[in-house]
Design an enzyme around this catalytic site. Structure first.
Site, PDB file in Angstrom:
ATOM      1  N   LYS A   9      -8.205   0.411   7.774  1.00  0.00           N
ATOM      2  CA  LYS A   9      -8.431  -0.247   6.480  1.00  0.00           C
ATOM      3  C   LYS A   9      -9.922  -0.572   6.313  1.00  0.00           C
ATOM      4  CE  LYS A   9      -3.766  -2.352   6.434  1.00  0.00           C
ATOM      5  NZ  LYS A   9      -3.044  -3.664   6.509  1.00  0.00           N
ATOM      6  N   TYR A  49       2.094   0.594  -1.393  1.00  0.00           N
ATOM      7  CA  TYR A  49       2.518  -0.797  -1.179  1.00  0.00           C
ATOM      8  C   TYR A  49       3.586  -1.248  -2.180  1.00  0.00           C
ATOM      9  CZ  TYR A  49      -1.000  -1.805   2.448  1.00  0.00           C
ATOM     10  OH  TYR A  49      -1.732  -1.835   3.609  1.00  0.00           O
ATOM     11  N   ARG A  85       3.237   1.331  16.481  1.00  0.00           N
ATOM     12  CA  ARG A  85       3.460  -0.039  15.996  1.00  0.00           C
ATOM     13  C   ARG A  85       3.187  -1.036  17.127  1.00  0.00           C
ATOM     14  NH1 ARG A  85       4.032  -1.561  10.574  1.00  0.00           N
ATOM     15  NH2 ARG A  85       5.297  -3.317  11.285  1.00  0.00           N
ATOM     16  N   THR A  91       1.765  -8.147  12.560  1.00  0.00           N
ATOM     17  CA  THR A  91       1.072  -8.127  11.269  1.00  0.00           C
ATOM     18  C   THR A  91      -0.022  -9.190  11.203  1.00  0.00           C
ATOM     19  OG1 THR A  91       3.106  -7.353  10.217  1.00  0.00           O
ATOM     20  CG2 THR A  91       1.436  -8.299   8.769  1.00  0.00           C
ATOM     21  N   ASN A 112      -6.383  -7.018   8.651  1.00  0.00           N
ATOM     22  CA  ASN A 112      -5.834  -6.735   9.983  1.00  0.00           C
ATOM     23  C   ASN A 112      -6.096  -5.304  10.466  1.00  0.00           C
ATOM     24  OD1 ASN A 112      -3.967  -5.431   8.400  1.00  0.00           O
ATOM     25  ND2 ASN A 112      -2.242  -6.767   8.926  1.00  0.00           N
ATOM     26  N   HIS A 115      -3.257   0.105   9.229  1.00  0.00           N
ATOM     27  CA  HIS A 115      -1.887   0.249   8.756  1.00  0.00           C
ATOM     28  C   HIS A 115      -1.181   1.299   9.610  1.00  0.00           C
ATOM     29  CE1 HIS A 115       1.583   0.974   6.176  1.00  0.00           C
ATOM     30  NE2 HIS A 115       1.387   2.254   6.441  1.00  0.00           N
ATOM     31  N   GLU A 126       5.013   7.957   3.309  1.00  0.00           N
ATOM     32  CA  GLU A 126       3.573   7.666   3.257  1.00  0.00           C
ATOM     33  C   GLU A 126       2.729   8.921   3.492  1.00  0.00           C
ATOM     34  OE1 GLU A 126       3.940   2.946   4.455  1.00  0.00           O
ATOM     35  OE2 GLU A 126       3.283   4.344   6.010  1.00  0.00           O
TER      36      GLU A 126
HETATM   37  P1  DAT Z   1       2.479  -4.346   8.465  1.00  0.00           P
HETATM   38  O1  DAT Z   1       1.087  -3.940   7.986  1.00  0.00           O
HETATM   39  O2  DAT Z   1       2.424  -4.950   9.840  1.00  0.00           O
HETATM   40  O3  DAT Z   1       3.480  -3.223   8.347  1.00  0.00           O
HETATM   41  P2  DAT Z   1       3.716  -5.528   6.118  1.00  0.00           P
HETATM   42  O4  DAT Z   1       4.186  -4.151   5.760  1.00  0.00           O
HETATM   43  O5  DAT Z   1       4.728  -6.613   6.146  1.00  0.00           O
HETATM   44  O6  DAT Z   1       2.955  -5.538   7.515  1.00  0.00           O
HETATM   45  O7  DAT Z   1       2.578  -5.973   5.081  1.00  0.00           O
HETATM   46  C1  DAT Z   1       1.604  -5.038   4.651  1.00  0.00           C
HETATM   47  C2  DAT Z   1       0.261  -5.722   4.648  1.00  0.00           C
HETATM   48  O8  DAT Z   1       0.245  -6.773   3.679  1.00  0.00           O
HETATM   49  C3  DAT Z   1      -0.094  -6.400   5.969  1.00  0.00           C
HETATM   50  O9  DAT Z   1      -0.706  -5.514   6.887  1.00  0.00           O
HETATM   51  C4  DAT Z   1      -1.022  -7.486   5.538  1.00  0.00           C
HETATM   52  C5  DAT Z   1      -0.514  -7.872   4.170  1.00  0.00           C
HETATM   53  N1  DAT Z   1       0.383  -9.031   4.256  1.00  0.00           N
HETATM   54  C6  DAT Z   1       1.671  -9.049   4.665  1.00  0.00           C
HETATM   55  N2  DAT Z   1       2.181 -10.292   4.617  1.00  0.00           N
HETATM   56  C7  DAT Z   1       1.176 -11.085   4.142  1.00  0.00           C
HETATM   57  C8  DAT Z   1       1.054 -12.468   3.867  1.00  0.00           C
HETATM   58  N3  DAT Z   1       2.066 -13.312   4.061  1.00  0.00           N
HETATM   59  N4  DAT Z   1      -0.147 -12.923   3.415  1.00  0.00           N
HETATM   60  C9  DAT Z   1      -1.181 -12.083   3.224  1.00  0.00           C
HETATM   61  N5  DAT Z   1      -1.144 -10.764   3.468  1.00  0.00           N
HETATM   62  C10 DAT Z   1       0.021 -10.271   3.919  1.00  0.00           C
HETATM   63 MG    MG Z   2       4.291  -2.311   6.662  1.00  0.00          MG
END
Ligand code: DAT
Ligand code: MG
Length: 149
Positions: A9, A49, A85, A91, A112, A115, A126
């Site tokens: 990212k 997303y 993962r 996350t 973070n 992805h 994706e």
């Molecule tokens: P991951 O990237 O571990 O698959 P995810 O699919 O639940 O996590 O969420 C996608 C992204 O969105 C994640 O990398 C960071 C952001 N995100 C998720 N939950 C969040 C939150 N509660 N506050 C802020 N950003 C968040």
């Molecule tokens: Mg995800």
């Protein structure tokens, strides 16, 4: 062979972590079969997303992910979704274990570093959003006979 979609990212790119991230996956034995550096267009961010579009953090997530270039990849390997993962970590980087990418290189959930697809179904979806079939190259890695029994 199993495939997944991985993406460094904008924070990871700006912090000079593309090489570090790729090096970890390469050293593990996973094989890059596609890679490109680009600014994500809005339509692809919305598609990628879609599951988060209605969540309160989405506007911030969208502007962050479009704030600079990303490095997009497809990797292959046995159990590649579960393996990547695990290597990526939780996350929220504050909860990610040391030794994971997020545990070692990030501080907060909104930035973070990387992805990674969370299932094979997600991975196929994706990969289809971000890559054309001809951008994915099948080949044998020279060390495969010392990676797989
Ligand atoms: P991951 O990237 O571990 O698959 P995810 O699919 O639940 O996590 O969420 C996608 C992204 O969105 C994640 O990398 C960071 C952001 N995100 C998720 N939950 C969040 C939150 N509660 N506050 C802020 N950003 C968040
Ligand atoms: Mg995800």
């Amino acid at each position: 062979m199993d495939r997944t979609f991985l993406m460094v990212k904008p924070d990871g790119v700006q912090r000079g972590l593309i090489g570090e991230v790729i090096a970890r996956f390469e050293a593990k034995g996973l094989k890059m079969v596609a890679g490109k550096f680009e600014m994500l267009p809005e339509e692809r961010v919305m598609e990628h997303y879609a599951e988060h579009a209605a969540k309160p953090f989405f506007p911030g997530l969208k502007s962050y992910i479009m704030s600079g270039p990303c490095f997009l990849m497809v990797f292959e390997g046995k159990d590649v979704v579960a393996v990547t993962r695990k290597m990526i970590g939780a996350t929220n980087p504050a909860e990610a274990e040391p030794g994971t990418i997020r545990g070692d290189f990030a501080m907060e959930i909104g930035m973070n570093v990387i992805h990674g697809s969370d299932s094979y179904e997600t991975a196929e979806r994706e990969i289809g959003i971000h890559f054309r079939p001809e951008e994915i190259i099948s080949y044998e890695r020279a060390d495969e006979k010392y990676l797989y029994e």
